[in-house]
Each structure stands twice: as structure tokens, then as C-alpha cells.
Design an enzyme around this catalytic site. Structure first.
Site, PDB file in Angstrom:
ATOM      1  N   GLU A 266      -9.854  -1.931   5.272  1.00 58.28           N
ATOM      2  CA  GLU A 266     -10.541  -1.682   6.531  1.00 58.28           C
ATOM      3  C   GLU A 266     -11.783  -2.566   6.672  1.00 58.28           C
ATOM      4  O   GLU A 266     -12.262  -3.147   5.683  1.00 58.28           O
ATOM      5  CB  GLU A 266     -10.946  -0.203   6.603  1.00 58.28           C
ATOM      6  CG  GLU A 266      -9.789   0.781   6.511  1.00 58.28           C
ATOM      7  CD  GLU A 266      -8.978   0.883   7.799  1.00 58.28           C
ATOM      8  OE1 GLU A 266      -9.040  -0.045   8.630  1.00 58.28           O
ATOM      9  OE2 GLU A 266      -8.276   1.900   7.974  1.00 58.28           O
TER      10      GLU A 266
ATOM     11  N   HIS B 225      -7.782  -5.389   9.997  1.00 57.09           N
ATOM     12  CA  HIS B 225      -7.461  -5.062   8.602  1.00 57.09           C
ATOM     13  C   HIS B 225      -6.105  -5.647   8.209  1.00 57.09           C
ATOM     14  O   HIS B 225      -5.217  -5.806   9.050  1.00 57.09           O
ATOM     15  CB  HIS B 225      -7.504  -3.537   8.359  1.00 57.09           C
ATOM     16  CG  HIS B 225      -6.360  -2.771   8.950  1.00 57.09           C
ATOM     17  ND1 HIS B 225      -6.487  -1.998  10.086  1.00 57.09           N
ATOM     18  CD2 HIS B 225      -5.072  -2.632   8.553  1.00 57.09           C
ATOM     19  CE1 HIS B 225      -5.325  -1.420  10.359  1.00 57.09           C
ATOM     20  NE2 HIS B 225      -4.453  -1.798   9.444  1.00 57.09           N
TER      21      HIS B 225
ATOM     22  N   ASP C 228      -8.128  -3.824  14.333  1.00 59.11           N
ATOM     23  CA  ASP C 228      -9.509  -4.030  13.880  1.00 59.11           C
ATOM     24  C   ASP C 228      -9.613  -5.115  12.816  1.00 59.11           C
ATOM     25  O   ASP C 228     -10.659  -5.276  12.190  1.00 59.11           O
ATOM     26  CB  ASP C 228     -10.109  -2.723  13.358  1.00 59.11           C
ATOM     27  CG  ASP C 228      -9.337  -2.144  12.169  1.00 59.11           C
ATOM     28  OD1 ASP C 228      -8.336  -2.770  11.736  1.00 59.11           O
ATOM     29  OD2 ASP C 228      -9.731  -1.070  11.671  1.00 59.11           O
TER      30      ASP C 228
ATOM     31  N   ASP D  98       0.825  -1.201   0.000  1.00 64.12           N
ATOM     32  CA  ASP D  98       0.000   0.000   0.000  1.00 64.12           C
ATOM     33  C   ASP D  98       0.859   1.251   0.000  1.00 64.12           C
ATOM     34  O   ASP D  98       2.080   1.191   0.140  1.00 64.12           O
ATOM     35  CB  ASP D  98      -0.935   0.004   1.214  1.00 64.12           C
ATOM     36  CG  ASP D  98      -0.283  -0.541   2.485  1.00 64.12           C
ATOM     37  OD1 ASP D  98       0.907  -0.250   2.698  1.00 64.12           O
ATOM     38  OD2 ASP D  98      -0.950  -1.268   3.243  1.00 64.12           O
TER      39      ASP D  98
END
Length: 260
Positions: free
Chosen positions: A142, A137, A135, A66
Site C-alpha cells: 500500500e 499499489h 492508489d 500475496d
């Protein structure tokens, strides 16, 4: 999915061993490289093997997961600069051998499609290093991300920006709101996925990823569908696993401990 519970040094050694075998086995290997704290011990171990034993990355291609959108190439937290400082410049990758998504492109949709094409034209990723967010990801996919998603623009969750604020002088307002990230579908095309997670703050995400239902609310659960995924965690990150003892038993009784 194979789950290995060990200390950080052994985890780094196992990942480095898998990468070294790949480099010796393939004539033009392709690595998927991750930033963040999780792979740092792996990069240190690979650098040590390069310096001490002559492990060479000449002829190896690398693709990043990314990149932030709108962060100038000169910014120290631009992921191209981060991965160069953490790993690429410390070994002997050839110039231009490691590339990432273009977060400064005028047409981000076109840049995303171009990045997926570049990976495919390189023959696909042989071994992808991954981390996991609190979380759930992976890369910057996400919660709520499509499990079939391709490289694309994503808006970063507030929790992700808070987690990354430590790299921006603890100022969340300096963390970009958008990124270009490989999609879950893109990541799943890699031939071997190796995810590293350490620390108790990752325990719930690891539990959901390994033992929870497959759901876009915990994007990393998509790894349950991969034919060759290895999850490497320390005791703290494994503390919520219901089958933790079984995973330890399985690894201890492997017929071939060197084969992940």
C-alpha cells in the site's frame, strides 16, 4: 521501463508470448503469478495455447504475490483457490509446483521469511506478472510501503478493501484487514517484470508509475528502477500519460517487435 499501449487482446498475447519463450528457453522456469482482473486474459491465452498447441507447464515453478491473513484454505477467495481456478488447474502444473505465502501461519513473521527463502532456493523469479491498484499499489504494498520491503504482513487500505469487496458479496466487512505480501524489494528481484493495466480508473496510477517521481506514496513507481520492466496498458489506462504518443512511436519502430 518499456511502455506498450495496445488493446487487451494484444496485451495478453504479448505477455503470453514472453512466457512461452521463457518456457522454451529455460529448463526450470519460475513464474510469478498475480490474481485480480488484470492477468485473466493472459491466463486464458496461455490455457488456449496449452489446449490447442500443447504448451506445457510441467517442470515450471510458480510463486504467488500475496495471500489474505486468516482466510481459511477452504474459502473461495483464498488466493490459492483463486489462482487454481483461474489458471493452475486449467494447465498441467505439477502438484505443489505453485505456492503462496501462508496466511494461516501461527508465526507470520517466520512464514514471511520462509517464503522469501523459498523463492531464492528456486533460483528466483524469471518473469513476474503484476497488476496495479488505483492508489498505485502492487501486490498488497500500500502507499507508504518501503521501497526495499520484503515479504511481510501488511494492513490493507480502506480503498483496497472497497475495491475487493466485489469478491465478498459487495460487503467490505468480509474483506480481511491483513495480508501477507511480497515486498517491493522482493518483487524487484524478479528478472523481468510485466505489469498489465486496463481501464480509465487506472489512468492516474499508470501516469504516476511511469512518469511521476519515485515515491512510497505511489509504490509502483519503484518499477522505474528495474532494469527490465514492461508496462502494458490499453488506451484508457494510458489516457493520462504525457508521453503517450512517444511510447506508441517507440513501440511501432522497434527493431525487434518480438523482444520485450
Amino acid at each position: 521501463m518499456e511502455v506498450i499501449i495496445a488493446d487487451d487482446h494484444e496485451l495478453a498475447t504479448l505477455v503470453a508470448d514472453a512466457i512461452e519463450r521463457l518456457l522454451h528457453r529455460e529448463s526450470a522456469p519460475v513464474l510469478g503469478l498475480a490474481t485480480g482482473s488484470s492477468p485473466l486474459s493472459v491466463y486464458d491465452e496461455l490455457t488456449r495455447r496449452h489446449e490447442d498447441n500443447g504448451l506445457s507447464f510441467a517442470g515450471v515453478r510458480g510463486f504467488m504475490l500475496d495471500e489474505y491473513v486468516g482466510l481459511p484454505a477452504s474459502h473461495p477467495q483464498c488466493y490459492r483457490n483463486v489462482i487454481d481456478a483461474e489458471f493452475v488447474s486449467r494447465v498441467d502444473f505439477e502438484d505443489g509446483a505453485v505456492q503462496g505465502p501462508n496466511g494461516m501461519a501461527g508465526d507470520l513473521t517466520a512464514a514471511s521469511a520462509e517464503y522469501d527463502r523459498a523463492i531464492a532456493e528456486a533460483g528466483g523469479i524469471d518473469l513476474q506478472i503484476l497488476g496495479i491498484g488505483t492508489d498505485g499499489h502492487i501486490a498488497f504494498n500500500e502507499p507508504g510501503s518501503s521501497l526495499a520491503s520484503r515479504t511481510r504482513v501488511k494492513t490493507l487500505a480502506h480503498q483496497t478493501r472497497m475495491d475487493n469487496a466485489r469478491f465478498f458479496d459487495d460487503n467490505v466487512d468480509q474483506v480481511p484487514q491483513h495480508c501477507l505480501t511480497q515486498g517491493l524489494g522482493t518483487i524487484m528481484e524478479a528478472r523481468h517484470l510485466m505489469l498489465i493495466a486496463t481501464g480509465g480508473h487506472k489512468a492516474e496510477a499508470v501516469h504516476q508509475m511511469v512518469e511521476g517521481p519515485i515515491s512510497s506514496m505511489w509504490p509502483a513507481t519503484v518499477l522505474q528502477m528495474h532494469p527490465h520492466a514492461t508496462v502494458l496498458v490499453d488506451d484508457a489506462a494510458a489516457s493520462r500519460l504525457q508521453l503517450g504518443d512517444y511510447y506508441r512511436q517507440t513501440y511501432a519502430s522497434k527493431l525487434d517487435r518480438n523482444r520485450l
